[in-house]
Design a protein around this motif. Structure first.
Motif, PDB file in Angstrom:
ATOM      1  N   ALA A  72      36.551  -2.550  20.281  1.00  0.00           N
ATOM      2  CA  ALA A  72      35.902  -1.261  20.018  1.00  0.00           C
ATOM      3  C   ALA A  72      35.900  -0.470  21.315  1.00  0.00           C
ATOM      4  O   ALA A  72      36.135  -1.017  22.390  1.00  0.00           O
ATOM      5  CB  ALA A  72      34.471  -1.482  19.544  1.00  0.00           C
ATOM      6  N   ARG A  73      35.674   0.837  21.158  1.00  0.00           N
ATOM      7  CA  ARG A  73      35.416   1.659  22.347  1.00  0.00           C
ATOM      8  C   ARG A  73      33.936   2.024  22.277  1.00  0.00           C
ATOM      9  O   ARG A  73      33.465   2.463  21.234  1.00  0.00           O
ATOM     10  CB  ARG A  73      36.275   2.922  22.320  1.00  0.00           C
ATOM     11  N   LEU A  74      33.205   1.823  23.365  1.00  0.00           N
ATOM     12  CA  LEU A  74      31.757   2.089  23.347  1.00  0.00           C
ATOM     13  C   LEU A  74      31.388   3.014  24.507  1.00  0.00           C
ATOM     14  O   LEU A  74      30.995   2.557  25.584  1.00  0.00           O
ATOM     15  CB  LEU A  74      30.973   0.765  23.453  1.00  0.00           C
ATOM     16  N   GLY A 125      44.776  -5.546  29.467  1.00  0.00           N
ATOM     17  CA  GLY A 125      45.262  -5.615  28.092  1.00  0.00           C
ATOM     18  C   GLY A 125      45.380  -4.224  27.509  1.00  0.00           C
ATOM     19  O   GLY A 125      44.379  -3.623  27.117  1.00  0.00           O
ATOM     20  N   THR A 126      46.568  -3.674  27.512  1.00  0.00           N
ATOM     21  CA  THR A 126      46.840  -2.367  26.912  1.00  0.00           C
ATOM     22  C   THR A 126      48.351  -2.186  26.847  1.00  0.00           C
ATOM     23  O   THR A 126      49.050  -2.594  27.779  1.00  0.00           O
ATOM     24  CB  THR A 126      46.223  -1.203  27.715  1.00  0.00           C
ATOM     25  N   ILE A 127      48.834  -1.577  25.777  1.00  0.00           N
ATOM     26  CA  ILE A 127      50.285  -1.356  25.713  1.00  0.00           C
ATOM     27  C   ILE A 127      50.738  -0.280  26.700  1.00  0.00           C
ATOM     28  O   ILE A 127      51.928  -0.123  26.952  1.00  0.00           O
ATOM     29  CB  ILE A 127      50.745  -0.948  24.291  1.00  0.00           C
ATOM     30  N   ASP A 128      49.786   0.467  27.286  1.00  0.00           N
ATOM     31  CA  ASP A 128      50.148   1.670  28.056  1.00  0.00           C
ATOM     32  C   ASP A 128      50.778   1.383  29.424  1.00  0.00           C
ATOM     33  O   ASP A 128      51.433   2.249  29.992  1.00  0.00           O
ATOM     34  CB  ASP A 128      48.908   2.544  28.277  1.00  0.00           C
ATOM     35  N   ASN A 129      50.566   0.216  29.967  1.00  0.00           N
ATOM     36  CA  ASN A 129      51.010  -0.142  31.331  1.00  0.00           C
ATOM     37  C   ASN A 129      50.482   0.847  32.370  1.00  0.00           C
ATOM     38  O   ASN A 129      51.176   1.191  33.335  1.00  0.00           O
ATOM     39  CB  ASN A 129      52.548  -0.197  31.421  1.00  0.00           C
ATOM     40  N   ILE A 169      55.978   8.899  21.794  1.00  0.00           N
ATOM     41  CA  ILE A 169      55.697   7.510  22.190  1.00  0.00           C
ATOM     42  C   ILE A 169      54.299   7.447  22.796  1.00  0.00           C
ATOM     43  O   ILE A 169      53.909   8.333  23.556  1.00  0.00           O
ATOM     44  CB  ILE A 169      56.727   7.060  23.266  1.00  0.00           C
ATOM     45  N   MET A 170      53.559   6.385  22.499  1.00  0.00           N
ATOM     46  CA  MET A 170      52.201   6.231  23.066  1.00  0.00           C
ATOM     47  C   MET A 170      52.236   5.992  24.578  1.00  0.00           C
ATOM     48  O   MET A 170      53.298   5.795  25.156  1.00  0.00           O
ATOM     49  CB  MET A 170      51.479   5.075  22.376  1.00  0.00           C
ATOM     50  N   GLY A 171      51.073   5.940  25.171  1.00  0.00           N
ATOM     51  CA  GLY A 171      51.000   5.674  26.609  1.00  0.00           C
ATOM     52  C   GLY A 171      49.760   6.248  27.271  1.00  0.00           C
ATOM     53  O   GLY A 171      49.517   5.998  28.442  1.00  0.00           O
ATOM     54  N   ASN A 172      49.016   7.057  26.516  1.00  0.00           N
ATOM     55  CA  ASN A 172      47.773   7.625  27.054  1.00  0.00           C
ATOM     56  C   ASN A 172      47.972   8.238  28.444  1.00  0.00           C
ATOM     57  O   ASN A 172      47.387   7.795  29.420  1.00  0.00           O
ATOM     58  CB  ASN A 172      46.689   6.543  27.099  1.00  0.00           C
ATOM     59  N   LYS A 173      48.804   9.218  28.521  1.00  0.00           N
ATOM     60  CA  LYS A 173      49.088   9.964  29.762  1.00  0.00           C
ATOM     61  C   LYS A 173      49.942   9.187  30.758  1.00  0.00           C
ATOM     62  O   LYS A 173      50.216   9.669  31.853  1.00  0.00           O
ATOM     63  CB  LYS A 173      47.802  10.447  30.440  1.00  0.00           C
ATOM     64  N   ALA A 222      56.555  11.578  25.739  1.00  0.00           N
ATOM     65  CA  ALA A 222      55.298  10.824  25.920  1.00  0.00           C
ATOM     66  C   ALA A 222      54.149  11.595  25.288  1.00  0.00           C
ATOM     67  O   ALA A 222      54.111  12.827  25.347  1.00  0.00           O
ATOM     68  CB  ALA A 222      55.048  10.608  27.410  1.00  0.00           C
ATOM     69  N   GLU A 223      53.191  10.855  24.708  1.00  0.00           N
ATOM     70  CA  GLU A 223      52.060  11.522  24.045  1.00  0.00           C
ATOM     71  C   GLU A 223      51.129  12.185  25.070  1.00  0.00           C
ATOM     72  O   GLU A 223      51.188  11.924  26.264  1.00  0.00           O
ATOM     73  CB  GLU A 223      51.267  10.495  23.221  1.00  0.00           C
ATOM     74  N   LYS A 224      50.274  13.046  24.552  1.00  0.00           N
ATOM     75  CA  LYS A 224      49.167  13.654  25.308  1.00  0.00           C
ATOM     76  C   LYS A 224      49.615  14.534  26.474  1.00  0.00           C
ATOM     77  O   LYS A 224      48.914  14.623  27.492  1.00  0.00           O
ATOM     78  CB  LYS A 224      48.176  12.593  25.800  1.00  0.00           C
ATOM     79  N   MET A 225      50.814  15.141  26.363  1.00  0.00           N
ATOM     80  CA  MET A 225      51.177  16.137  27.385  1.00  0.00           C
ATOM     81  C   MET A 225      50.829  17.502  26.799  1.00  0.00           C
ATOM     82  O   MET A 225      51.387  17.894  25.779  1.00  0.00           O
ATOM     83  CB  MET A 225      52.669  16.065  27.702  1.00  0.00           C
ATOM     84  N   GLY A 251      53.093   6.234  16.747  1.00  0.00           N
ATOM     85  CA  GLY A 251      51.678   5.908  16.539  1.00  0.00           C
ATOM     86  C   GLY A 251      51.351   4.434  16.713  1.00  0.00           C
ATOM     87  O   GLY A 251      51.947   3.725  17.524  1.00  0.00           O
ATOM     88  N   ARG A 252      50.399   3.974  15.917  1.00  0.00           N
ATOM     89  CA  ARG A 252      49.815   2.640  16.133  1.00  0.00           C
ATOM     90  C   ARG A 252      50.725   1.498  15.718  1.00  0.00           C
ATOM     91  O   ARG A 252      50.384   0.333  15.976  1.00  0.00           O
ATOM     92  CB  ARG A 252      48.446   2.571  15.452  1.00  0.00           C
ATOM     93  N   ILE A 253      51.849   1.803  15.086  1.00  0.00           N
ATOM     94  CA  ILE A 253      52.870   0.759  14.850  1.00  0.00           C
ATOM     95  C   ILE A 253      53.204   0.092  16.184  1.00  0.00           C
ATOM     96  O   ILE A 253      53.470  -1.112  16.259  1.00  0.00           O
ATOM     97  CB  ILE A 253      54.130   1.404  14.233  1.00  0.00           C
ATOM     98  N   GLN A 254      53.153   0.892  17.257  1.00  0.00           N
ATOM     99  CA  GLN A 254      53.500   0.376  18.588  1.00  0.00           C
ATOM    100  C   GLN A 254      52.501  -0.660  19.092  1.00  0.00           C
ATOM    101  O   GLN A 254      52.792  -1.413  20.018  1.00  0.00           O
ATOM    102  CB  GLN A 254      53.553   1.531  19.603  1.00  0.00           C
ATOM    103  N   ARG A 255      51.297  -0.676  18.509  1.00  0.00           N
ATOM    104  CA  ARG A 255      50.275  -1.611  19.007  1.00  0.00           C
ATOM    105  C   ARG A 255      50.280  -2.942  18.271  1.00  0.00           C
ATOM    106  O   ARG A 255      49.670  -3.909  18.738  1.00  0.00           O
ATOM    107  CB  ARG A 255      48.889  -0.972  18.872  1.00  0.00           C
ATOM    108  N   GLY A 256      50.916  -2.964  17.087  1.00  0.00           N
ATOM    109  CA  GLY A 256      50.796  -4.164  16.260  1.00  0.00           C
ATOM    110  C   GLY A 256      51.941  -5.135  16.457  1.00  0.00           C
ATOM    111  O   GLY A 256      52.814  -4.947  17.299  1.00  0.00           O
TER     112      GLY A 256
HETATM  113  O1  F6P Z   1      45.296   2.753  25.082  1.00  0.00           O
HETATM  114  C1  F6P Z   1      46.094   2.332  24.038  1.00  0.00           C
HETATM  115  C2  F6P Z   1      46.357   3.453  23.084  1.00  0.00           C
HETATM  116  O2  F6P Z   1      47.171   2.958  22.047  1.00  0.00           O
HETATM  117  C3  F6P Z   1      46.992   4.704  23.686  1.00  0.00           C
HETATM  118  O3  F6P Z   1      48.379   4.569  23.862  1.00  0.00           O
HETATM  119  C4  F6P Z   1      46.592   5.738  22.663  1.00  0.00           C
HETATM  120  O4  F6P Z   1      46.576   7.029  23.233  1.00  0.00           O
HETATM  121  C5  F6P Z   1      45.213   5.299  22.244  1.00  0.00           C
HETATM  122  O5  F6P Z   1      45.141   3.905  22.517  1.00  0.00           O
HETATM  123  C6  F6P Z   1      44.884   5.540  20.801  1.00  0.00           C
HETATM  124  O6  F6P Z   1      43.633   4.978  20.547  1.00  0.00           O
HETATM  125  P1  F6P Z   1      42.937   4.933  19.111  1.00  0.00           P
HETATM  126  O7  F6P Z   1      43.686   3.973  18.251  1.00  0.00           O
HETATM  127  O8  F6P Z   1      41.544   4.480  19.401  1.00  0.00           O
HETATM  128  O9  F6P Z   1      42.991   6.330  18.579  1.00  0.00           O
END
Ligand code: F6P
Length: 322
Positions: A72-74, A125-129, A169-173, A222-225, A251-256
């Motif tokens: 979770a994010r808190l 632990g994050t796919i973003d590196n 592509i994901m990466g959170n900046k 890259a996402e979030k630009m 999207g979240r396919i990249q996380r699974g």
């Molecule tokens: O930090 C991992 C990440 O997948 C980022 O790449 C992405 O911006 C973010 O989480 C998305 O988070 P959520 O699934 O909570 O919307």
């Protein structure tokens, strides 16, 4: 000698987290330490939701995607009273130390708990590196493999229709997933915060590719630009080049998905290493892999380190992707 530790996963889930949970749990149990799995990150901690882990609970979990503990994010964990509640809960249960698997936000929580007397060690632990103190974060390698699979599929249909496919592509900046995937998979154009191109530059380049006879093209973004999004870019390409453009957000396919062999190994070794360091009485640090060696840094130092923008690889784009 500590007798009880806790472990939690926090932030976006990442393949390899389960392997790290197993690494911590096995190391602790084999050293005579009780280990408690805390559900849903810091949220489960402040709600006192946790369970003792035994060896049988972690058998085979290294091959599973996601996190068996939930995450979770808190944002409320920034509030001192919420953190103090977490410390009271841990103390009441006799849990003396914690392993926190997550990204930089999770590290800050771990540091604050350490300041309040609970030694914490972070595992990236994050796919973003996007954690500068390690060469690779858990999940990054698996996500790159997933992206490669998706790009292969997209290229099949894109080349059949002679289209341009614009992929977010994901990466959170952080542009690492885009850069490494773009160079590895031979995308025609890639755009990240470190390797930025304007819409005009992208259109010019695609027109020149078309002039050279390239019938199909792939553009990774890259996402979030703020300056560029795949929807507007695809529209501009359709209007200003001879390519019909389609956009995709992976999207979240990249996380699974099942973690790669590398992420399983990284999770197992970082988990074991973090637990050993906790047993030595260390806290307020985060572990990682640097130059093929396990390493650790103080969390404040790690959070301030500048991420490598990979100039050597970036410098190859013109030669490899043109
Ligand atoms: O930090 C991992 C990440 O997948 C980022 O790449 C992405 O911006 C973010 O989480 C998305 O988070 P959520 O699934 O909570 O919307």
């Amino acid at each position: 000698m500590i007798k009880k530790i806790g472990i939690l996963t926090s932030g976006g889930d990442a393949p390899g987290m389960n392997s790290a949970i197993r690494g911590v749990a096995k190391t602790a149990i084999n050293s005579g330490i009780e280990v408690f799995g805390i559900y849903d990150g810091y949220r489960g901690l402040v709600e006192d939701r946790m369970v003792q882990l035994h060896k049988e609970d972690v058998v085979g979990i290294q091959s599973r995607g996601g996190t068996i503990l939930g995450t979770a994010r808190l944002p409320e964990f920034k509030q001192p009273e919420v953190r103090e509640k977490a410390v009271q809960i841990l103390k009441a249960r006799g849990i003396e130390a914690l392993v926190v698997i997550g990204g930089d936000g999770s590290y800050t929580g771990a540091l604050r708990l350490t300041e309040l007397g609970i030694n914490c060690i972070g595992i990236p632990g994050t796919i973003d590196n996007d954690i500068a103190s390690t060469d690779y974060t858990l999940g990054f390698d698996t996500a790159m493999n997933t992206i490669a699979y998706c790009l292969d599929h997209l290229r099949d249909t894109s080349s059949s229709h002679h289209r341009c496919t614009v992929v977010e592509i994901m990466g959170n900046k952080c542009g690492d997933l885009t850069l490494f995937s773009g160079v590895g998979q031979g995308a025609d154009i890639l755009v990240t915060p470190d390797h930025f191109m304007t819409v005009d530059q992208i259109v010019d380049k695609l027109n020149s590719y078309r002039g050279q006879g390239r019938k199909q093209t792939t553009v990774l973004v890259a996402e979030k630009m703020k300056e560029l999004n795949v929807v507007d870019l695809a529209e501009a390409i359709s209007q200003r080049t001879k390519y019909e453009a389609k956009w995709e957000i992976l999207g979240r396919i990249q996380r699974g998905g099942a973690p790669s062999a590398f992420d399983r190994l990284l999770g197992a070794t970082l988990g074991c290493y973090a637990c050993k360091l906790l047993m030595e009485g260390k806290g307020g640090i985060c572990v990682g892999l640097h130059n093929n060696k396990l390493c650790y840094n103080d969390i404040p130092e790690a959070l301030q380190m500048q991420r490598d923008p990979h100039p050597t690889i970036g410098g190859m784009i013109e030669l490899l992707n043109n």
